[in-house]
Design an enzyme around this catalytic site. Structure first.
Site, mmCIF file in Angstrom:
data_model
loop_
_atom_site.group_PDB
_atom_site.id
_atom_site.type_symbol
_atom_site.label_atom_id
_atom_site.label_comp_id
_atom_site.label_asym_id
_atom_site.label_seq_id
_atom_site.Cartn_x
_atom_site.Cartn_y
_atom_site.Cartn_z
ATOM 1 N N LYS A 157 0.833 -1.303 -0.063
ATOM 2 C CA LYS A 157 0.101 -0.031 -0.092
ATOM 3 C C LYS A 157 0.740 1.258 -0.065
ATOM 4 O O LYS A 157 2.034 1.052 0.394
ATOM 5 C CB LYS A 157 -0.861 -0.166 1.180
ATOM 6 N N TYR B 55 13.098 31.399 5.706
ATOM 7 C CA TYR B 55 11.929 32.266 6.065
ATOM 8 C C TYR B 55 11.522 32.532 7.769
ATOM 9 O O TYR B 55 11.966 31.697 8.398
ATOM 10 C CB TYR B 55 10.357 31.345 5.654
HETATM 11 C C1 PLP Z 1 -0.249 -2.101 6.933
HETATM 12 C C2 PLP Z 1 -0.987 -3.447 7.297
HETATM 13 C C3 PLP Z 1 -0.200 -4.324 7.648
HETATM 14 C C4 PLP Z 1 1.321 -4.275 7.565
HETATM 15 O O1 PLP Z 1 1.981 -4.126 8.683
HETATM 16 P P1 PLP Z 1 3.472 -4.026 8.870
HETATM 17 O O2 PLP Z 1 3.731 -3.427 10.507
HETATM 18 O O3 PLP Z 1 3.893 -2.734 7.945
HETATM 19 O O4 PLP Z 1 3.909 -5.162 8.784
HETATM 20 C C5 PLP Z 1 -0.725 -5.528 7.887
HETATM 21 N N1 PLP Z 1 -2.229 -5.822 7.874
HETATM 22 C C6 PLP Z 1 -3.022 -4.784 7.647
HETATM 23 C C7 PLP Z 1 -4.240 -5.133 7.945
HETATM 24 C C8 PLP Z 1 -2.462 -3.416 7.470
HETATM 25 O O5 PLP Z 1 -3.191 -2.415 7.520
#
Ligand code: PLP
Length: 369
Positions: free
Chosen positions: A38, A264
Site C-alpha cells: 500500500k 523564512y
Molecule cells: C499495513 C498493514 C499491515 C502491514 O503491517 P506492517 O507493520 O507494516 O508489517 C498488515 N495488515 C494490515 C491490516 C495493515 O493495514
C-alpha cells in the site's frame, strides 16, 4: 550507483530480496506470505517491488485502496490482491480488475453480495476482517453466526480468508493484550472453520507479529515494514536492510556573517560566521517542517549537517561549517546512515510515516546494490 545529481529515492531491490528472505526464514516453509504494498510500497515503488516479490514467490499482495490495486493490475501484475479498505464506490473497479475486498461489516457484506449477484459472479473471493481490539475496521467476533447466515444465502461470493489485525504487536509491554487478541482470533476463526463448508486461509500477523508471535502464523502472514527494512525492534532491524535511500545534492553554498538570518521568518540567526548549503528538497517532498531548526539533519560525506531555520516548500538549508564540500556534492537524507528510523525519531515519528511521506515529485530510481 552513480552519484545523485538531483533529489532521488533509490530503491534497492537486492535489499528487498534480503529482507524477504530474512522474514521467510522465520516462518514455517508452508506459510504463505502476503506482501503489503500500500501507499506506493511504503513510499518506494510498488510495481517494481511487487515484480521482485513475485520472483521470490510471494502469494498475495495487499493494498489499502482499490485504486492502488488497479495500478498494479495496469502494470500486468496477476497475483491475488487484497484490498484492505474498499468502499462501495470501488466495487466496480474491484470486480473488473479481479481485486479481492476485505469485508468488515454486515452492511458491506450485503452490499457486496448484491453487487456480485448483479454482476453474475459466482464464488467471488472475499476476505472477512474481524476486530479483535484495534477498533479500526472489522466485524465483532460475536457477528460470526449472523455472517454465516448471510454467506449461506448466496453463491456469488466465497470466503478466501478470515483475518484480524494486531494493535500493538511491537510492544513487549502489551504482550498480554496481543495474546488476548490472538486468542479471540483463534476462537472466531475456528468457529468459522466449523461452519463454512470449505477451507479458507487464516492470517493475523504483521511484521512485528511475525517477530514476536510466530506461533500465530496460521496459513499466511502480512508483512509490510519489514520488507522495506524496519523491524520495530533494534535487533531485528539490524538484520534487515533499508530498501529506500533518499539522496539529494548541494545546489548552492552561502557564507553567512554573524548576526545574519537564514530562511523564512528569519527563524535562524547566525551566532558566528558560518557556511550553509541549500538543498533541493523541502516539505513538498516529504521533509516535514518539524525537522527544521536543528532537529533534523542530513549526511554529507558521512558528516552530520543540521537543518538551519525553517524547512521551505522546495528547499532546506543545512549547516556545513565543519564539512568540506562543494556545490554539486551528494547528500544523503536517509538510507543506511542516518536511517529513516533515526531521522523520524527526532520528531517523535516512525519510519512508516517518513517513508510514505516522500512525495511523488521525488524521482524513484530502482537499483541493485
Ligand atoms: C499495513 C498493514 C499491515 C502491514 O503491517 P506492517 O507493520 O507494516 O508489517 C498488515 N495488515 C494490515 C491490516 C495493515 O493495514
Amino acid at each position: 550507483m552513480a552519484k545523485a545529481t538531483e533529489t532521488i529515492l533509490e530503491i534497492d531491490l537486492n535489499a528487498l530480496a534480503h529482507n524477504y528472505n530474512y522474514i521467510t526464514s522465520k516462518l514455517n516453509p508452508k506459510t504463505k506470505v502476503l506482501a503489503v504494498v500500500k501507499a506506493f510500497g511504503y513510499g518506494s515503488e510498488a510495481v517494481e517491488v511487487a515484480k521482485e516479490l513475485i520472483k521470490l514467490n510471494v502469494s498475495y499482495f495487499a493494498v489499502a485502496y482499490a485504486s492502488e490495486g488497479e495500478a498494479l493490475r495496469n502494470a500486468g501484475i496477476e497475483t491475488p490482491i487484497l484490498v484492505l479498505h474498499p468502499l462501495p464506490e470501488n466495487f466496480d473497479v474491484i470486480v473488473n480488475r479481479c481485486l479481492e475486498p476485505s469485508i468488515y461489516s454486515e452492511k458491506m457484506l450485503n452490499e457486496f453480495i448484491s453487487f456480485a449477484e448483479h454482476k453474475n459472479q459466482t464464488n467471488y473471493p472475499i476476505h472477512l476482517k474481524f476486530n479483535t481490539g484495534l477498533n479500526r475496521l472489522g466485524f465483532a467476533s460475536k457477528a460470526v453466526s449472523d455472517i454465516t447466515h448471510i454467506l449461506a444465502s448466496t453463491e456469488s461470493i466465497k470466503v478466501r480468508s478470515v483475518f484480524s489485525h494486531l494493535a500493538a504487536s511491537e510492544d513487549a509491554s502489551e504482550a498480554a493484550f496481543t495474546k488476548q487478541q490472538l486468542k479471540e482470533f483463534a476462537v472466531l476463526s475456528e468457529a468459522l472453520s466449523e461452519i463454512l463448508p470449505y477451507p479458507f486461509l487464516k492470517h493475523t500477523l504483521n511484521t512485528s507479529g511475525i517477530i514476536n508471535f510466530p506461533e500465530a502464523q496460521y496459513d499466511m502472514v502480512r508483512t509490510g515494514i519489514g520488507l522495506y527494512g524496519f523491524g520495530n525492534d533494534v535487533q531485528e532491524t539490524a538484520n534487515l536492510k533499508p530498501v529506500a535511500t533518499l539522496k539529494t545534492v548541494i545546489s548552492q553554498i552561502h557564507t553567512i556573517a554573524a548576526g545574519e538570518s537564514v530562511g523564512y521568518n528569519r527563524a535562524f540567526i547566525a551566532p558566528q560566521a558560518m557556511q550553509t548549503a541549500t538543498l533541493p528538497i523541502g516539505h513538498a517532498d516529504g521533509i516535514s517542517r518539524g525537522y527544521g531548526n536543528g532537529k533534523g539533519w542530513v549526511s554529507i560525506h558521512g558528516q552530520k549537517a543540521p537543518i538551519v531555520g525553517n524547512v521551505c516548500m522546495d528547499m532546506i538549508m543545512v549547516d556545513i561549517s565543519k564539512i568540506e564540500c562543494k556545490e554539486g556534492d551528494e547528500v544523503i537524507v536517509f538510507g543506511n546512515a542516518p536511517t529513516a528510523e533515526a531521522l523520524s525519531e527526532v520528531i517523535h515519528s516512525i519510519p512508516y510515516e517518513l517513508l510514505t511521506a516522500i512525495s511523488q515529485r521525488v524521482k524513484r530510481v530502482v537499483c541493485r546494490k
